[in-house]
Design a protein around this motif. Sequence first.
Motif, PDB file in Angstrom:
ATOM      1  N   ILE A   1      46.671  12.706  70.854  1.00  0.00           N
ATOM      2  CA  ILE A   1      47.762  13.017  71.388  1.00  0.00           C
ATOM      3  C   ILE A   1      47.738  14.385  71.560  1.00  0.00           C
ATOM      4  O   ILE A   1      48.032  14.813  72.835  1.00  0.00           O
ATOM      5  CB  ILE A   1      49.009  12.792  70.556  1.00  0.00           C
ATOM      6  CG1 ILE A   1      49.227  11.215  70.491  1.00  0.00           C
ATOM      7  CG2 ILE A   1      50.246  13.227  70.866  1.00  0.00           C
ATOM      8  CD1 ILE A   1      50.079  10.807  69.564  1.00  0.00           C
ATOM      9  N   LEU A   2      47.249  15.251  70.848  1.00  0.00           N
ATOM     10  CA  LEU A   2      47.273  16.879  70.921  1.00  0.00           C
ATOM     11  C   LEU A   2      46.082  16.888  72.033  1.00  0.00           C
ATOM     12  O   LEU A   2      46.401  17.882  73.120  1.00  0.00           O
ATOM     13  CB  LEU A   2      46.809  17.400  69.846  1.00  0.00           C
ATOM     14  CG  LEU A   2      47.649  17.653  68.487  1.00  0.00           C
ATOM     15  CD1 LEU A   2      46.958  18.029  67.382  1.00  0.00           C
ATOM     16  CD2 LEU A   2      48.985  18.113  69.147  1.00  0.00           C
ATOM     17  N   ARG A   3      45.002  16.223  72.291  1.00  0.00           N
ATOM     18  CA  ARG A   3      44.155  16.688  73.304  1.00  0.00           C
ATOM     19  C   ARG A   3      44.819  16.336  74.756  1.00  0.00           C
ATOM     20  O   ARG A   3      44.418  17.002  75.917  1.00  0.00           O
ATOM     21  CB  ARG A   3      42.931  15.519  73.264  1.00  0.00           C
ATOM     22  CG  ARG A   3      41.693  15.842  74.039  1.00  0.00           C
ATOM     23  CD  ARG A   3      40.641  14.719  73.973  1.00  0.00           C
ATOM     24  NE  ARG A   3      41.172  13.382  73.794  1.00  0.00           N
ATOM     25  CZ  ARG A   3      41.287  12.820  74.949  1.00  0.00           C
ATOM     26  NH1 ARG A   3      41.154  13.279  75.895  1.00  0.00           N
ATOM     27  NH2 ARG A   3      41.660  11.607  74.486  1.00  0.00           N
ATOM     28  N   LEU A   4      45.610  15.242  74.911  1.00  0.00           N
ATOM     29  CA  LEU A   4      46.335  14.936  75.977  1.00  0.00           C
ATOM     30  C   LEU A   4      47.562  15.824  76.309  1.00  0.00           C
ATOM     31  O   LEU A   4      47.599  15.717  77.806  1.00  0.00           O
ATOM     32  CB  LEU A   4      46.779  13.398  75.996  1.00  0.00           C
ATOM     33  CG  LEU A   4      45.698  12.284  75.792  1.00  0.00           C
ATOM     34  CD1 LEU A   4      46.331  11.111  75.398  1.00  0.00           C
ATOM     35  CD2 LEU A   4      44.947  12.211  77.078  1.00  0.00           C
ATOM     36  N   ILE A   5      48.100  16.438  75.512  1.00  0.00           N
ATOM     37  CA  ILE A   5      49.292  17.287  75.815  1.00  0.00           C
ATOM     38  C   ILE A   5      48.787  18.515  75.905  1.00  0.00           C
ATOM     39  O   ILE A   5      49.462  19.347  77.031  1.00  0.00           O
ATOM     40  CB  ILE A   5      50.246  17.505  74.412  1.00  0.00           C
ATOM     41  CG1 ILE A   5      51.000  16.145  74.537  1.00  0.00           C
ATOM     42  CG2 ILE A   5      51.173  18.551  74.559  1.00  0.00           C
ATOM     43  CD1 ILE A   5      51.904  16.083  73.181  1.00  0.00           C
ATOM     44  N   ASN A   6      47.485  19.074  75.602  1.00  0.00           N
ATOM     45  CA  ASN A   6      46.948  20.567  75.984  1.00  0.00           C
ATOM     46  C   ASN A   6      47.091  20.983  77.224  1.00  0.00           C
ATOM     47  O   ASN A   6      47.511  22.036  77.522  1.00  0.00           O
ATOM     48  CB  ASN A   6      45.844  20.922  74.980  1.00  0.00           C
ATOM     49  CG  ASN A   6      46.288  21.178  73.634  1.00  0.00           C
ATOM     50  OD1 ASN A   6      47.258  21.625  73.221  1.00  0.00           O
ATOM     51  ND2 ASN A   6      45.417  20.749  72.534  1.00  0.00           N
ATOM     52  N   PRO A   7      46.687  20.142  78.130  1.00  0.00           N
ATOM     53  CA  PRO A   7      46.609  20.652  79.431  1.00  0.00           C
ATOM     54  C   PRO A   7      47.927  20.717  80.048  1.00  0.00           C
ATOM     55  O   PRO A   7      48.001  21.597  80.921  1.00  0.00           O
ATOM     56  CB  PRO A   7      45.643  19.384  80.169  1.00  0.00           C
ATOM     57  CG  PRO A   7      44.991  18.711  79.204  1.00  0.00           C
ATOM     58  CD  PRO A   7      45.857  18.908  77.844  1.00  0.00           C
ATOM     59  N   LEU A   8      49.115  20.096  79.480  1.00  0.00           N
ATOM     60  CA  LEU A   8      50.346  20.109  80.144  1.00  0.00           C
ATOM     61  C   LEU A   8      51.137  21.255  79.554  1.00  0.00           C
ATOM     62  O   LEU A   8      51.839  21.730  80.065  1.00  0.00           O
ATOM     63  CB  LEU A   8      50.919  18.823  80.067  1.00  0.00           C
ATOM     64  CG  LEU A   8      50.359  17.554  80.714  1.00  0.00           C
ATOM     65  CD1 LEU A   8      51.074  16.468  80.214  1.00  0.00           C
ATOM     66  CD2 LEU A   8      50.303  17.771  82.164  1.00  0.00           C
ATOM     67  N   PHE A   9      50.927  21.762  78.370  1.00  0.00           N
ATOM     68  CA  PHE A   9      51.466  22.576  77.622  1.00  0.00           C
ATOM     69  C   PHE A   9      50.922  24.032  77.904  1.00  0.00           C
ATOM     70  O   PHE A   9      50.204  24.810  77.315  1.00  0.00           O
ATOM     71  CB  PHE A   9      51.105  22.394  76.022  1.00  0.00           C
ATOM     72  CG  PHE A   9      52.280  23.174  74.926  1.00  0.00           C
ATOM     73  CD1 PHE A   9      53.367  23.500  75.623  1.00  0.00           C
ATOM     74  CD2 PHE A   9      51.716  23.397  74.189  1.00  0.00           C
ATOM     75  CE1 PHE A   9      54.196  24.181  74.706  1.00  0.00           C
ATOM     76  CE2 PHE A   9      52.540  24.194  72.931  1.00  0.00           C
ATOM     77  CZ  PHE A   9      53.769  24.520  73.354  1.00  0.00           C
ATOM     78  N   GLU A  10      51.737  24.731  79.043  1.00  0.00           N
ATOM     79  CA  GLU A  10      51.285  25.793  79.609  1.00  0.00           C
ATOM     80  C   GLU A  10      52.044  27.081  78.934  1.00  0.00           C
ATOM     81  O   GLU A  10      51.553  28.195  79.276  1.00  0.00           O
ATOM     82  CB  GLU A  10      51.474  25.837  81.208  1.00  0.00           C
ATOM     83  CG  GLU A  10      50.747  24.635  81.805  1.00  0.00           C
ATOM     84  CD  GLU A  10      50.915  24.760  83.240  1.00  0.00           C
ATOM     85  OE1 GLU A  10      52.029  25.260  83.812  1.00  0.00           O
ATOM     86  OE2 GLU A  10      50.269  23.969  83.848  1.00  0.00           O
ATOM     87  N   LYS A  11      52.745  26.948  78.044  1.00  0.00           N
ATOM     88  CA  LYS A  11      53.655  27.994  77.288  1.00  0.00           C
ATOM     89  C   LYS A  11      54.250  29.277  78.120  1.00  0.00           C
ATOM     90  O   LYS A  11      53.928  30.282  78.115  1.00  0.00           O
ATOM     91  CB  LYS A  11      52.730  28.588  76.327  1.00  0.00           C
ATOM     92  CG  LYS A  11      52.162  27.702  75.301  1.00  0.00           C
ATOM     93  CD  LYS A  11      51.202  28.229  74.390  1.00  0.00           C
ATOM     94  CE  LYS A  11      50.736  27.176  73.131  1.00  0.00           C
ATOM     95  NZ  LYS A  11      49.800  27.666  72.418  1.00  0.00           N
TER      96      LYS A  11
END
Length: 87
Positions: free
Chosen positions: A10-20
């Motif tokens: 889940i973290l691997r799939l979220i990281n590209p979208l989580f631009e901060k």
Amino acid sequence: MVNTKLVADILRLINPLFEKKRNVIYEVRLVIQPCSHELNVFFEWGRIGHATVSRQIKSVQHVTEKQAVQLKEELAKQLGIAVSLMA
């Protein structure tokens, strides 16, 4: 015990979208379908004053409520953003 492979996936799939970015609210939403015991994971973000964007990240079969609560706590600890659980 939370499945660490599931959390890592889940973290691997979220990281590209989580631009901060500034002025953007991020949230992970876990939705349990009680009849089918399926858990859907959504990643949502939106700028203040604009529409929220929601993307389904993953769907997991055969999940109990106890496992979903543990997953929620682990994701909140790893990501540092709001994680909500809906049944």
